[in-house]
Design an enzyme around this catalytic site. Structure first.
Site, short mmCIF file in Angstrom:
data_model
loop_
_atom_site.label_atom_id
_atom_site.label_comp_id
_atom_site.label_asym_id
_atom_site.label_seq_id
_atom_site.Cartn_x
_atom_site.Cartn_y
_atom_site.Cartn_z
N SER A 89 -25.37 -51.07 -2.06
CA SER A 89 -25.34 -51.98 -3.13
C SER A 89 -24.01 -51.70 -3.75
O SER A 89 -23.14 -51.29 -3.82
CB SER A 89 -26.48 -51.54 -4.01
OG SER A 89 -26.17 -50.21 -4.72
N SER A 91 -23.80 -51.22 -7.12
CA SER A 91 -23.92 -50.41 -8.57
C SER A 91 -22.79 -49.66 -8.72
O SER A 91 -22.63 -49.01 -10.08
CB SER A 91 -25.23 -49.60 -8.27
OG SER A 91 -25.05 -48.69 -7.41
N LYS A 146 -24.54 -42.28 -7.89
CA LYS A 146 -24.09 -42.71 -9.00
C LYS A 146 -23.11 -41.59 -9.61
O LYS A 146 -22.64 -40.67 -8.91
CB LYS A 146 -25.39 -42.51 -10.10
CG LYS A 146 -26.49 -43.43 -9.75
CD LYS A 146 -26.15 -44.86 -9.84
CE LYS A 146 -27.47 -45.71 -9.24
NZ LYS A 146 -27.12 -47.11 -9.11
N SER A 233 -26.64 -51.94 -12.50
CA SER A 233 -26.97 -50.60 -11.90
C SER A 233 -28.34 -50.08 -12.63
O SER A 233 -28.50 -49.93 -13.68
CB SER A 233 -26.00 -49.51 -12.35
OG SER A 233 -26.43 -48.17 -11.89
#
Length: 274
Positions: A89, A91, A146, A233
């Site tokens: 993705s 994010s 992350k 996100s």
């Protein structure tokens, strides 16, 4: 359906290890006894594969045993040294792009027991600014990536698209404004350089209002993470903290970029992850 590849690999390793052990204990002595009764001339006519089939050793056992070394090597490397992941993705834009293949250091946050993720040997603690891979708290079969923002005991605030840690605004500098055509999320964004601990990295901020605001106190044994693509996100602002037991490792290198099956792989994004 979500497949836990780590669990599948662990089960495969246990199966082939049991097959190898069973062969060594039960069938290897039988083969040795057969060969002991053969003449040197007859033994010289047998290759390695033929010797393994002596004494009626089951074919399924030989097949399972043949995979032991390769599965053991892959299992050991992925579990304790380095593990590959693909970015699914946007994010973590602009740091990591959709289709990036990355490597994750598996011993930075402690040598951990595979599948259970229990720490066997402590090493270093996560640092603010690290790009971390972890098991998603709401579904541990999924791996998320992350940036580490809050450590245990930190007070995190995010209002008006500004990040504050322990009462101090995080430094950021505007680098550029990107039009829709240059952003995979199809909206104009501002690109900032942010300083988190020793990590200098870029982040995206859109021009629309973001409801993901609030104040959080990070509990002991847990962490607060955010995506570098701040307005696109789902992270600790949405689903909460990451338990220490869920950490898998620190992402440190992009080694390949591959958009989709019908495109050609590229090495244009290769490099260390900041």
């Amino acid at each position: 359906m979500d497949f836990d590849f780590e669990l599948i690999l662990a089960v495969a390793f246990i199966v082939v290890a049991l097959a190898w052990g069973y062969d060594r204990i039960v069938w290897a002595p039988k083969r040795k006894a057969v060969m002991a009764g053969m003449t040197p001339e007859a033994l010289a006519l047998l290759d390695k594969e033929a010797k393994l089939k002596l004494a009626g050793t089951p074919k399924w056992l030989l097949e399972a045993k043949s995979y032991f070394v390769i599965i053991a090597v892959i299992f050991g490397l992925r579990s304790f040294v380095v593990e590959p992941f693909q970015i699914p993705s946007g994010s973590m834009l602009p740091t990591l792009k959709i289709g990036d293949f990355i490597l994750v250091n598996k011993f930075d946050y402690g040598v951990r027991l595979p599948v259970l993720n229990t720490t066997l040997i402590p090493t270093t603690e996560p640092q603010r600014g690290d790009v971390v891979v972890f098991k998603y708290p709401e579904n541990p079969s999924l791996n998320y990536i992350k940036r580490m923002v809050g450590l245990p005991g930190d007070v995190i605030s995010y209002h008006d698209k500004r990040l504050m840690i322990n009462g101090k605004l995080v430094e950021e500098d505007l680098l550029a404004e990107l039009p829709v055509s240059l952003n995979p999320n199809r909206e104009p964004v501002a690109v900032f350089e942010e300083q988190l601990g020793d990590a200098e990295h870029q982040i995206y901020k859109s021009y629309r209002r973001n409801p993901l605001e609030g104040d959080w106190v990070v509990p002991e044994g847990q962490y607060f993470v955010m995506g570098d693509n701040r307005d696109n996100s789902a992270d600790s602002r949405v689903w909460g903290f990451v338990p220490e037991a869920n950490l898998k490792g620190r992402a440190f290198y992009v080694w390949l970029h591959w958009d989709d099956f019908f495109s050609l792989p590229s090495f244009k994004n290769n490099g260390l992850i900041e």
